[in-house]
Write an enzyme that holds these catalytic residues in place. Sequence first.
Site, short mmCIF file in Angstrom:
data_model
loop_
_atom_site.label_atom_id
_atom_site.label_comp_id
_atom_site.label_asym_id
_atom_site.label_seq_id
_atom_site.Cartn_x
_atom_site.Cartn_y
_atom_site.Cartn_z
N CYS A 129 -11.06 -3.94 -3.51
CA CYS A 129 -10.06 -4.89 -4.02
C CYS A 129 -10.72 -6.22 -4.39
CB CYS A 129 -8.95 -5.10 -2.99
SG CYS A 129 -7.86 -3.66 -2.86
N ASN A 143 0.84 -1.20 0.00
CA ASN A 143 0.00 0.00 0.00
C ASN A 143 0.87 1.24 0.00
OD1 ASN A 143 0.74 -0.60 2.72
ND2 ASN A 143 -1.00 0.52 3.53
N GLU A 167 0.29 5.53 0.53
CA GLU A 167 -0.70 6.54 0.92
C GLU A 167 -0.31 7.92 0.41
OE1 GLU A 167 -1.04 5.93 5.18
OE2 GLU A 167 -2.18 4.08 4.84
N CYS A 213 -10.18 -5.28 1.17
CA CYS A 213 -11.34 -4.39 1.24
C CYS A 213 -12.30 -4.73 0.09
CB CYS A 213 -10.91 -2.93 1.17
SG CYS A 213 -10.42 -2.38 -0.48
N CYS A 225 -4.35 0.48 -2.17
CA CYS A 225 -4.17 -0.76 -1.41
C CYS A 225 -3.08 -1.64 -2.03
CB CYS A 225 -5.47 -1.58 -1.41
SG CYS A 225 -6.80 -0.85 -0.45
N GLU A 247 -3.15 -4.83 -2.55
CA GLU A 247 -3.68 -5.81 -3.51
C GLU A 247 -3.83 -5.19 -4.89
OE1 GLU A 247 -4.78 -4.95 -0.55
OE2 GLU A 247 -6.02 -6.49 0.37
N1 THU Z 1 -5.19 -1.40 2.89
C1 THU Z 1 -4.65 -2.28 2.00
O1 THU Z 1 -3.57 -2.05 1.46
N2 THU Z 1 -5.35 -3.41 1.74
C2 THU Z 1 -6.52 -3.75 2.32
O2 THU Z 1 -7.13 -4.75 1.96
C3 THU Z 1 -7.08 -2.92 3.39
C4 THU Z 1 -6.48 -1.56 3.53
C5 THU Z 1 -4.43 -0.19 3.21
C6 THU Z 1 -5.03 1.08 2.72
C7 THU Z 1 -4.44 2.09 3.69
O3 THU Z 1 -3.15 2.46 3.22
C8 THU Z 1 -4.27 1.30 4.97
O4 THU Z 1 -4.33 -0.07 4.61
C9 THU Z 1 -5.33 1.58 6.02
O5 THU Z 1 -6.61 1.50 5.49
#
Ligand code: THU
Length: 127
Positions: free
Chosen positions: A88, A41, A43, A85, A52, A54
Amino acid sequence: MYEELMEKAIEVSKNSYSPYSKFAVGACVLAESGKTYVGCNFENSSFGMSICAERNAIGTAIANGERKLKAVAIYSPNQDNCFPCGSCRQVMHEFCSSDEEFDVIVKEGENLKVYNLAFLLPESFSL
Ligand code: THU
């Protein structure tokens, strides 16, 4: 094979750029070609732009010419059973032969748990 996928997900989670949530995630997808692709991930100060792990891994697979994916391993050092999530899950649905044939692997302690996409995304949407 799934152990190897999870090892790669664990390794790439170390590259996560998550200064806002402090929630690191790594993912490794297995394509039908047999090749694997990793993503973490990353941000942004404009929070909604965060990507994310994935979708980062799936995007890399697509950029390398893959169209059919078989499985994804997901790992977070912050949480056991780090499930994908909803967004994804829909992206996984786009790039699998069938939801029944796509596995999502998460880590629970020292054990791997395998879930089918048909279970995680029932009544999925397609055009
Ligand atoms: N996140 C993911 O990378 N994958 C997921 O399936 C759930 C959430 C990340 C997004 C964000 O950078 C952090 O986790 C918190 O939500």
